[in-house]
Design an enzyme around this catalytic site. Structure first.
Site, PDB file in Angstrom:
ATOM      1  CG  HIS A  65      99.819  56.396 -87.010  1.00 33.40           C
ATOM      2  ND1 HIS A  65     100.232  56.869 -85.788  1.00 33.40           N
ATOM      3  CD2 HIS A  65      98.771  55.585 -86.780  1.00 33.40           C
ATOM      4  CE1 HIS A  65      99.468  56.322 -84.847  1.00 33.40           C
ATOM      5  NE2 HIS A  65      98.576  55.553 -85.405  1.00 33.40           N
ATOM      6  CG  ASP A  85      92.338  52.183 -89.553  1.00 32.21           C
ATOM      7  OD1 ASP A  85      92.851  53.188 -89.041  1.00 32.21           O
ATOM      8  OD2 ASP A  85      91.600  51.397 -88.931  1.00 32.21           O
TER       9      ASP A  85
END
Ligand code: SDX
Length: 392
Positions: free
Chosen positions: A270, A327
């Site tokens: 991320h 996700d």
């Protein structure tokens, strides 16, 4: 800035904007919406209530929530002409391509909510976008499977309405499974807003030019589609399918480390979270609830759990601060509920619409707002004179 935090002056030079909506601390794995931790909202709130919070800044009273939900419900139908819009697409069109096209066209149907300077029109446009996204998303799915569109049933909840429009058929009644409805509503909460991510920045940049809100949200949908961003949930499940069995995990871990291999572990890493993504923690818990309710055992979940375990203990990923993001698990849940992978990013866009709309409203009502104009570091040729083609 709140008294709970000392605003990091280091961000002032790189921050693209000021906002009161969402706070992220990437090192501590903190995500707050208007000050409320995502874990508490995911466990105790609803997507409609979080939508009200993001749009209005405070949690609603019981009556305020009822009024807001009723208002949103009243906008769930789309203009009948819009249904013909779908028929221009091939049946195998990716639902995200359809979503980009149809949402971008909404300003051609709702001329009475495109004036960004009229507060009343801004509110109606905001409610229309939040309300119609599930209807359009369900229509995109129905079109892809060759089934008839279902009109909204406003006796159902926001999420229950979407489940029925997606999986219901005219030939028989559709009973919303409350466990699935709660799980999907929680997934929508986890995806509602996330500070200035790529797609939200796209919406703000488009809005800064004065473009109408429908066009701005369509721009956000297009950006979200990328596999490095919202398209990662579809890519993560496809990766788990490609791995197939736990014994093949080491091969993919090695590929992810190989600098000459463009392969990345989808659903890992991320830009901001360098500790863990608090949404992934909630997501993993939700997988277990959905699997228990549906009595499914999906070998992909076992692959996901073992991949996570191996990656979290691998020095390379620890050093690179790579761990599952929001996700990584969402695809496993959505697949168990019955969504095809092509619909995963559509669901992300459906939920993120309230964040995009709230961020757009914050930007458009900022009196100091100017058109966005990022600058560059020029590294091209210095000035030189034109050479006629006969002399080249
Ligand atoms: C979302 O911004 C947001 O808030 C987004 C989002 C939201 O809610 O809006 O949270 C939603 O988009 C989540 C992210 C979904 N994307 C993916 O899961 C795709 C896979 N992840 C990567 O593409 C990557 O991790 C990013 C793009 C998400 C973040 O990349 P960074 O932080 O910019 O890091 P980087 O690309 O500079 O990589 C740092 C290092 C690199 O190695 P070196 O060049 O330093 O040697 O880590 C490596 C990368 O090669 N790396 C990975 C990796 N992610 C980074 N290696 C293997 N697999 C990965 N997934």
């Amino acid at each position: 800035q709140t008294d709970a935090f000392t605003y990091d002056p280091g961000f002032t030079s790189t921050a693209s904007c000021q906002s009161t909506l969402t706070y992220i601390d990437g090192d501590q794995g903190v995500l707050l919406h208007r000050g409320y931790p995502i874990g508490e909202l995911a466990e105790q709130s609803s997507f409609m209530e979080v939508s009200y919070l993001l749009l209005n800044g405070e949690l609603p009273s019981k009556q305020e929530l009822e009024n807001f939900s009723t208002t949103i419900t009243r906008h769930t139908m789309v203009h009948e002409q819009l249904a013909t819009f779908f028929r221009g697409f091939r049946r195998d069109a990716h639902p995200m391509a359809i979503l980009c096209g149809v949402v971008g066209a909404l300003s051609a149907f709702y001329h009475d909510s495109t004036d960004i300077h009229d507060p009343a029109q801004r509110v109606i446009a905001s409610h229309r976008l939040i309300a119609k996204m599930p209807t359009i998303a369900a229509m995109a799915y129905k079109y892809s499977v060759g089934q008839p569109f279902l009109y909204p049933d406003n006796s159902l909840s926001y999420t229950g309405n979407f489940l029925r429009m997606t999986f219901g058929v005219p030939a028989e009644p559709y009973i919303v499974n409350p466990v699935i409805e709660k799980a999907l509503d929680r997934i929508f909460i986890l995806h509602a807003d996330h500070e200035q991510n790529a797609s939200t920045s796209t919406v703000r940049l488009a809005g800064s030019s004065g473009a109408n809100p429908f066009a701005c949200i369509a721009a956000g949908i297009a950006c979200l589609w990328g596999p490095a961003h919202g398209g990662a949930n579809e890519a993560a499940l496809n990766m788990l399918r490609e791995i197939g069995t736990p014994d093949r995990i080491p091969e993919y871990i090695a590929r992810a480390k190989d600098k000459n291999d463009p392969f990345r572990l989808m659903g890992f890493g991320h830009r901001v979270y360098k500790n863990y993504d608090p949404r992934a923690t909630v997501m993993q818990k939700t997988v277990r609830e959905v699997f228990a309710e549906l009595k499914v055992t999906d070998p992909l979940f076992d692959v996901a759990l073992q991949l996570e375990e191996i990656a979290l203990n691998d020095p390379y990923f620890v050093e690179k601060k790579l761990f599952p993001n929001v996700d990584f698990y969402s695809g496993v849940i959505l697949s168990a509920i019955g969504f095809p992978t092509s619909m995963f990013t559509v669901l992300f866009a459906l939920a993120r619409t309230v964040g995009w709309v709230a961020q757009w409203n914050e930007m458009i009502t900022d009196p100091d707002q100017k058109i966005g104009r990022p600058r560059q570091l020029y590294t091209g040729p210095t000035q030189r004179s034109y050479v006629p083609v006969t002399e080249r």
